[in-house]
Design a protein around this motif. Structure first.
Motif, PDB file in Angstrom:
ATOM      1  N   VAL A 151      -5.720   0.882  -5.423  1.00 23.37           N
ATOM      2  CA  VAL A 151      -4.674   1.801  -5.875  1.00 23.37           C
ATOM      3  C   VAL A 151      -5.066   2.304  -7.264  1.00 23.37           C
ATOM      4  N   PRO A 152      -5.090   3.617  -7.478  1.00 18.47           N
ATOM      5  CA  PRO A 152      -5.440   4.129  -8.807  1.00 18.47           C
ATOM      6  C   PRO A 152      -4.371   3.752  -9.827  1.00 18.47           C
ATOM      7  N   TYR A 153      -4.812   3.551 -11.059  1.00 19.24           N
ATOM      8  CA  TYR A 153      -3.861   3.232 -12.121  1.00 19.24           C
ATOM      9  C   TYR A 153      -4.283   3.946 -13.392  1.00 19.24           C
ATOM     10  N   LYS A 204       0.817  -1.217   0.000  1.00 20.56           N
ATOM     11  CA  LYS A 204       0.000   0.000   0.000  1.00 20.56           C
ATOM     12  C   LYS A 204       0.849   1.266   0.000  1.00 20.56           C
ATOM     13  N   ARG A 205       2.032   1.179  -0.602  1.00 21.85           N
ATOM     14  CA  ARG A 205       2.893   2.355  -0.728  1.00 21.85           C
ATOM     15  C   ARG A 205       2.720   3.019  -2.081  1.00 21.85           C
ATOM     16  N   ALA A 206       2.263   2.269  -3.074  1.00 23.67           N
ATOM     17  CA  ALA A 206       2.065   2.845  -4.413  1.00 23.67           C
ATOM     18  C   ALA A 206       0.869   3.794  -4.369  1.00 23.67           C
ATOM     19  N   THR A 207       1.048   5.000  -4.911  1.00 29.38           N
ATOM     20  CA  THR A 207      -0.050   5.973  -4.901  1.00 29.38           C
ATOM     21  C   THR A 207      -0.711   6.105  -6.269  1.00 29.38           C
ATOM     22  N   LEU A 208       0.004   5.713  -7.331  1.00 29.15           N
ATOM     23  CA  LEU A 208      -0.540   5.727  -8.691  1.00 29.15           C
ATOM     24  C   LEU A 208       0.338   4.839  -9.562  1.00 29.15           C
ATOM     25  N   VAL A 209      -0.292   3.887 -10.246  1.00 29.08           N
ATOM     26  CA  VAL A 209       0.437   2.971 -11.118  1.00 29.08           C
ATOM     27  C   VAL A 209       0.232   3.402 -12.569  1.00 29.08           C
TER      28      VAL A 209
END
Length: 101
Positions: free
Chosen positions: A62-64, A34-39
């Motif tokens: 997580v938004p992508y 849960k560290r990714a903020t946008l893929v």
């Protein structure tokens, strides 16, 4: 068109600031933590890879974004990659704001 270039510049800037991770396995690990903020997913990745990344993003909320080709992303961050993720909210927000303007 201008905003596309700004977004690519932001990928490079985040890479140099060590706030962008790239590569399928590393991105998946950051999504799980849960560290990714946008893929960011390249538009020309394989269907299997795309499905795997999108499924994980949905599960962990997580938004992508599917945007740019592997060549554009690779050029922006300086290594051959088709999947990358911001691990900083500020960069992710700036990137998404450019989409809206």
């Amino acid at each position: 068109m201008l905003n596309d270039q700004k977004q690519l510049n932001l990928l490079g800037l985040a890479t140099r600031a060590r706030l962008l991770v790239s590569g399928e396995e590393i991105v998946l690990a950051e999504v799980k933590k849960k560290r990714a903020t946008l893929v960011i997913i390249a538009t020309d990745v394989s269907d299997n890879t795309k499905k795997k990344i999108i499924d994980k993003c949905h599960y962990y909320k997580v938004p992508y974004k599917e945007q740019f080709t592997t060549a554009y992303i690779s050029h922006a961050i300086g290594k051959k990659r088709s999947i990358c993720a911001f691990i900083d909210g500020g960069f992710a927000n700036s990137y998404q704001k450019l989409d809206m303007s």
